[in-house]
Design a protein around this motif. Structure first.
Motif, PDB file in Angstrom:
ATOM      1  N   LEU A  11       0.850  -1.192   0.000  1.00 38.97           N
ATOM      2  CA  LEU A  11       0.000   0.000   0.000  1.00 38.97           C
ATOM      3  C   LEU A  11       0.887   1.244   0.000  1.00 38.97           C
ATOM      4  O   LEU A  11       1.803   1.349   0.819  1.00 38.97           O
ATOM      5  CB  LEU A  11      -0.895  -0.015   1.245  1.00 38.97           C
ATOM      6  N   VAL A  12       0.595   2.155  -0.920  1.00 32.34           N
ATOM      7  CA  VAL A  12       1.383   3.373  -1.029  1.00 32.34           C
ATOM      8  C   VAL A  12       0.453   4.537  -1.328  1.00 32.34           C
ATOM      9  O   VAL A  12      -0.599   4.359  -1.965  1.00 32.34           O
ATOM     10  CB  VAL A  12       2.474   3.222  -2.114  1.00 32.34           C
ATOM     11  N   GLN A  13       0.817   5.720  -0.877  1.00 33.77           N
ATOM     12  CA  GLN A  13       0.020   6.908  -1.143  1.00 33.77           C
ATOM     13  C   GLN A  13       0.248   7.412  -2.560  1.00 33.77           C
ATOM     14  O   GLN A  13       1.311   7.156  -3.147  1.00 33.77           O
ATOM     15  CB  GLN A  13       0.376   8.008  -0.141  1.00 33.77           C
ATOM     16  N   PRO A  14      -0.728   8.095  -3.119  1.00 38.94           N
ATOM     17  CA  PRO A  14      -0.525   8.699  -4.446  1.00 38.94           C
ATOM     18  C   PRO A  14       0.733   9.558  -4.475  1.00 38.94           C
ATOM     19  O   PRO A  14       1.010  10.302  -3.530  1.00 38.94           O
ATOM     20  CB  PRO A  14      -1.777   9.543  -4.638  1.00 38.94           C
ATOM     21  N   LEU A  86       3.180   7.134  -8.389  1.00 37.17           N
ATOM     22  CA  LEU A  86       2.044   6.205  -8.461  1.00 37.17           C
ATOM     23  C   LEU A  86       0.712   6.932  -8.335  1.00 37.17           C
ATOM     24  O   LEU A  86       0.580   7.928  -7.594  1.00 37.17           O
ATOM     25  CB  LEU A  86       2.184   5.140  -7.381  1.00 37.17           C
ATOM     26  N   LYS A  87      -0.267   6.417  -9.080  1.00 34.03           N
ATOM     27  CA  LYS A  87      -1.614   6.978  -9.120  1.00 34.03           C
ATOM     28  C   LYS A  87      -2.612   5.917  -8.685  1.00 34.03           C
ATOM     29  O   LYS A  87      -2.340   4.717  -8.808  1.00 34.03           O
ATOM     30  CB  LYS A  87      -1.952   7.415 -10.543  1.00 34.03           C
ATOM     31  N   THR A 115       1.649  -9.898  -7.273  1.00 36.19           N
ATOM     32  CA  THR A 115       1.805  -9.140  -6.039  1.00 36.19           C
ATOM     33  C   THR A 115       0.876  -7.923  -6.113  1.00 36.19           C
ATOM     34  O   THR A 115       0.794  -7.259  -7.138  1.00 36.19           O
ATOM     35  CB  THR A 115       3.269  -8.725  -5.809  1.00 36.19           C
ATOM     36  N   GLN A 116       0.174  -7.669  -5.021  1.00 40.60           N
ATOM     37  CA  GLN A 116      -0.827  -6.608  -5.004  1.00 40.60           C
ATOM     38  C   GLN A 116      -0.166  -5.253  -4.788  1.00 40.60           C
ATOM     39  O   GLN A 116       0.637  -5.082  -3.857  1.00 40.60           O
ATOM     40  CB  GLN A 116      -1.843  -6.859  -3.888  1.00 40.60           C
ATOM     41  N   VAL A 117      -0.542  -4.298  -5.621  1.00 39.49           N
ATOM     42  CA  VAL A 117      -0.140  -2.902  -5.442  1.00 39.49           C
ATOM     43  C   VAL A 117      -1.412  -2.083  -5.267  1.00 39.49           C
ATOM     44  O   VAL A 117      -2.304  -2.128  -6.124  1.00 39.49           O
ATOM     45  CB  VAL A 117       0.669  -2.398  -6.646  1.00 39.49           C
TER      46      VAL A 117
END
Length: 121
Positions: A11-14, A86-87, A115-117
């Protein structure tokens, strides 16, 4: 037996970055093109990026050009996907795939488990 094992999702922020890795075994890694595909819920799997066997040629989906970089280390039998800027629309399961030849032009015939992004604030 061909094995492709992806890692590095999360999990990553925009606007953030992730680097995906795919460790390959069971075939002569430096002889084949490699690629990254992705599949979002309710959508078809799409090619994100591909790299030729010796890394001399790459190609990208228009949606990721300038943000993602595919690379490989043939000494480590590993292919990478560096994802910057990332968007939310990049959210998907990302799959590593082995090419059927040395070239990025052609089919891909073996797949990892994915792998989940997830890109979300």
């Amino acid at each position: 037996q061909i094995q492709l094992v992806e890692s590095g999702g999360g999990l990553v922020q925009p606007g953030g970055s992730l680097r995906l890795s795919c460790a390959a075994s069971g075939f002569s890694f430096s002889s084949y093109a490699m690629s990254w595909y992705r599949q979002a819920p309710g959508k078809e799997r799409e090619l994100v990026a591909a790299i030729s066997s010796l890394g001399r040629s790459t190609k990208y989906a228009d949606s990721v050009k300038g943000r993602f970089t595919i690379s490989r280390d043939n000494a480590k039998n590993t292919v990478y996907l560096q994802m910057n800027g990332l968007k939310p629309e990049d959210t998907a399961v990302y799959y590593c795939a082995k090419g059927s030849s040395w070239s990025t032009v052609g089919s891909f015939d073996s797949w990892g488990q994915g792998t989940q992004v997830t890109v979300s604030s």
